[in-house]
Design an enzyme around this catalytic site. Structure first.
Site, PDB file in Angstrom:
ATOM      1  N   CYS A 225     -16.140   8.505  27.669  1.00 25.00           N
ATOM      2  CA  CYS A 225     -16.849   8.750  26.056  1.00 25.00           C
ATOM      3  C   CYS A 225     -18.697   9.069  26.580  1.00 25.00           C
ATOM      4  O   CYS A 225     -18.906  10.093  25.373  1.00 25.00           O
ATOM      5  CB  CYS A 225     -16.680   7.874  25.217  1.00 25.00           C
ATOM      6  SG  CYS A 225     -17.068   5.796  25.752  1.00 25.00           S
ATOM      7  N   HIS A 493     -18.924   1.991  23.061  1.00 26.80           N
ATOM      8  CA  HIS A 493     -17.886   3.386  22.645  1.00 26.80           C
ATOM      9  C   HIS A 493     -19.185   4.416  22.116  1.00 26.80           C
ATOM     10  O   HIS A 493     -19.254   3.831  21.440  1.00 26.80           O
ATOM     11  CB  HIS A 493     -16.989   2.994  22.226  1.00 26.80           C
ATOM     12  CG  HIS A 493     -16.003   4.105  22.108  1.00 26.80           C
ATOM     13  ND1 HIS A 493     -15.275   4.925  22.674  1.00 26.80           N
ATOM     14  CD2 HIS A 493     -15.816   4.718  20.729  1.00 26.80           C
ATOM     15  CE1 HIS A 493     -14.978   6.164  22.280  1.00 26.80           C
ATOM     16  NE2 HIS A 493     -14.725   6.314  21.531  1.00 26.80           N
TER      17      HIS A 493
END
Length: 582
Positions: A225, A493
């Site tokens: 990510c 994230h």
């Protein structure tokens, strides 16, 4: 002589103390005498029994242990299609199921066995019964580097192609062959596209809404990510980084420059701009190249930060000219905000923190950058100096450019002096911060007649001669840069808000490379783009103030508002005037 960081090696006591000990030496002699005196020239003969007693010692003399150069290094496992960079699974009789990883080293130990030894960096930290774990070291020698407990060394017969993957695609890294094998990433195709594809330009929320949805953007896979959000920000809707895609290699570039450039352009950027989807196996090709060619390890499987990826790609591999040239003589690709917390600021703007940081560090930029990447004042993934920060839609950089023409903040004429001690001392109308430090000569004298300011020490601004001639006939221009992306982080994230065009009315989208998932261990992630028409209003001074006052609790903030105000990690700005020259 003391040897720092000596190499450790398991050495047989009999090899050190010798054999043929007298029987009155007791039980130790019985153990040591099991090991016959080695025959000259055949000290490594496997037919000789070894004593069961070994001791870990510091090898200060290479004659007592082997060095890495004694190992015969290979680029692939003979008789197979597995090579350095291949994704493999390793069988272990002590656990249910196999473990998975990437081959990082292959070789044959000296004189011990003809079996090929394979060093593997694992995807996860498994609980293995029959295979010892390490950090990339084997028998006291380091062959590669990774986190402790993530490396194993096994014989080649225990390795096989990762069965989760299909459709092999091989490409060359120098003299090595890298096998990148695709998992089932879904039914959406992602063919390579050569040539030049311009960035997307979207002018309205309705137009943006039509291209958003699932399987849009870059598909995430295995802690990617940080890279997905950064690449999406850099290339989808802007050309500020496009020189990376087309610059021809020079004499100082690495041998694999064109390999990296081709994968980045043809496998990632062009498909992203042409069909708005990049499958994660294409991104894995870039990750493997960066992992092998730069000093940043773990790019194929570990959690990383955007700046680690940018350092690998921009600095070490593509040798991009640094965007920021500082008056201190240093160059950089991004700028970390360092400020002292002001308890009076409940919702500081990036502009305010930016000016505080440059003022406290007493540095300036030598020129206007084409791109300005600013890291928020936070440390690690958890600690934030301010619970909320408002990303400024426009960044005024006029006052931090060295010897750039500036206005006197009192009369508007060409400024000739700067007084850093006046920073933060007052606000005149809408003027504050660094703008209040610029004076013409007459206003400087008048303003510093006050008792609180008469001991200030201003400095002279060096104005270009050509501009001084025209100054009386024009308004001194200010230099602005436009916000085009905000990379955010929450619980490790990364996601991104990206502006889909240029100008104040261009709509924004939200991108998450792992928004959803199909299947479990053998499944795949689903990337998603979402139109956020409210974002332009939220980023305005009035809109931000309203939402900050009406939603003092983060839990009641709209989800996208919470992410951009509370989770901002990096703001990316561009100069549409300067970028055309870079």
């Amino acid at each position: 002589m003391v040897v720092e960081n000596p190499t450790h090696k398991d050495v047989d006591l009999a090899d050190i103390l010798g054999a043929n000990w007298p029987t009155h030496a007791g039980a130790a002699a019985m153990i040591l005498n099991k090991n016959k005196t080695p025959v000259e020239g055949n000290s490594n003969d496997e037919s000789q029994p070894k004593s069961s007693n070994t001791l870990s010692i510091a090898v200060k003399d290479e004659s007592l242990g082997h060095t890495i150069s004694d190992y015969q290094r290979l680029i692939e496992i003979p008789g197979t299609e597995l090579a350095i960079g291949s994704l493999v699974e390793v069988s272990d009789s002590g656990v249910c199921g196999d473990v998975y990883g990437v081959i990082r080293w292959i070789g044959i130990p000296p004189g011990i066995s003809k079996n090929v030894l394979v060093g593997i960096e694992l995807e996860d930290e498994p609980s293995l019964k029959n295979i010892p774990l390490s950090d990339g070291s084997y028998n006291g020698l380091r062959f590669f580097t990774c986190h402790q407990g993530r490396a194993i060394f096994v014989t080649s017969d225990r390795c096989k192609t990762d069965r989760r993957f299909t459709d092999k695609d091989s490409y060359h890294v120098g003299n090595k062959i890298t096998n990148n094998q695709e998992i089932n990433f879904g039914a959406v195709a992602c063919p390579s596209i050569s040539g030049s594809v311009p960035p997307l330009r979207i002018h309205s929320s309705d137009e943006l809404q039509k291209i958003c949805g699932k399987f849009k953007g870059i598909q995430g896979h295995h802690n990617s990510c940080y890279l997905d959000a950064t690449l999406f920000s850099m290339f989808t809707f802007t050309s500020v980084f496009d020189s990376i895609l087309y610059r021809s290699p020079g004499p100082k570039d690495i041998r694999n420059y064109r390999d990296v450039q081709k994968v980045l352009r043809d496998e990632i950027v062009n498909p992203l701009r042409k069909q708005l989807f990049v499958r994660s196996d294409s991104v894995m090709k870039l990750r493997e190249l960066l992992d092998q060619l730069s000093s940043v390890s773990g790019l194929t499987c570990e959690e990383k930060d955007p700046e680690e990826f940018l350092n690998s790609l921009l600095s070490q591999i593509m040798r991009v000219e640094p965007f920021l040239k500082l008056s201190s003589g240093q160059d950089s690709y991004f700028y970390q905000l360092f400020v002292d917390k002001d308890e009076k600021l409940t919702l500081p703007t990036v502009q305010q923190l930016f000016e505080q940081s440059f003022h406290s560090s007493n540095i300036k930029l030598k020129e206007v950058p084409s791109c300005f990447i600013i890291q928020m004042p936070r440390f690690g993934k958890s600690y934030k100096m301010y619970p909320r920060i408002l990303p400024s839609q426009v960044l005024d950089v006029t006052d931090i450019i060295e010897n750039s023409p500036r206005q006197c903040f009192l009369c508007g004429k060409l400024a000739e002096y700067e007084c850093n001690e006046c920073f933060g001392s007052l606000q005149v109308g809408q003027v504050s911060g660094l703008e209040c430090t610029a004076f013409c000569q007459q206003c400087l004298v008048t303003f510093h007649m006050h008792a609180k300011r008469n001991n200030h020490v201003p400095t002279k601004i060096c104005i270009p001669k050509d501009f001084r001639i025209m100054a009386d006939h024009m308004v001194v221009p200010r230099v602005y840069m436009e916000l085009f992306s905000v990379v955010c982080i929450e619980t490790s994230h990364y996601v991104a808000f990206v502006k889909s065009g240029s100008g104040p009315d261009a709509p924004w989208c939200f991108f998450d490379s792992m928004a959803d998932r199909k299947g479990e261990q053998n499944g795949y992630n689903i990337p998603e783009m979402t139109c956020v028409p409210e974002l332009t209003q939220w980023l305005s001074d009035e809109g931000a103030r309203s939402i900050n006052e009406t939603s003092p609790n983060d839990k009641v903030l709209p989800d996208h508002a919470k992410r951009i105000f509370c989770d901002a990690y990096m703001c990316l700005y561009q100069s549409t005037d300067t970028m055309m020259y870079h």
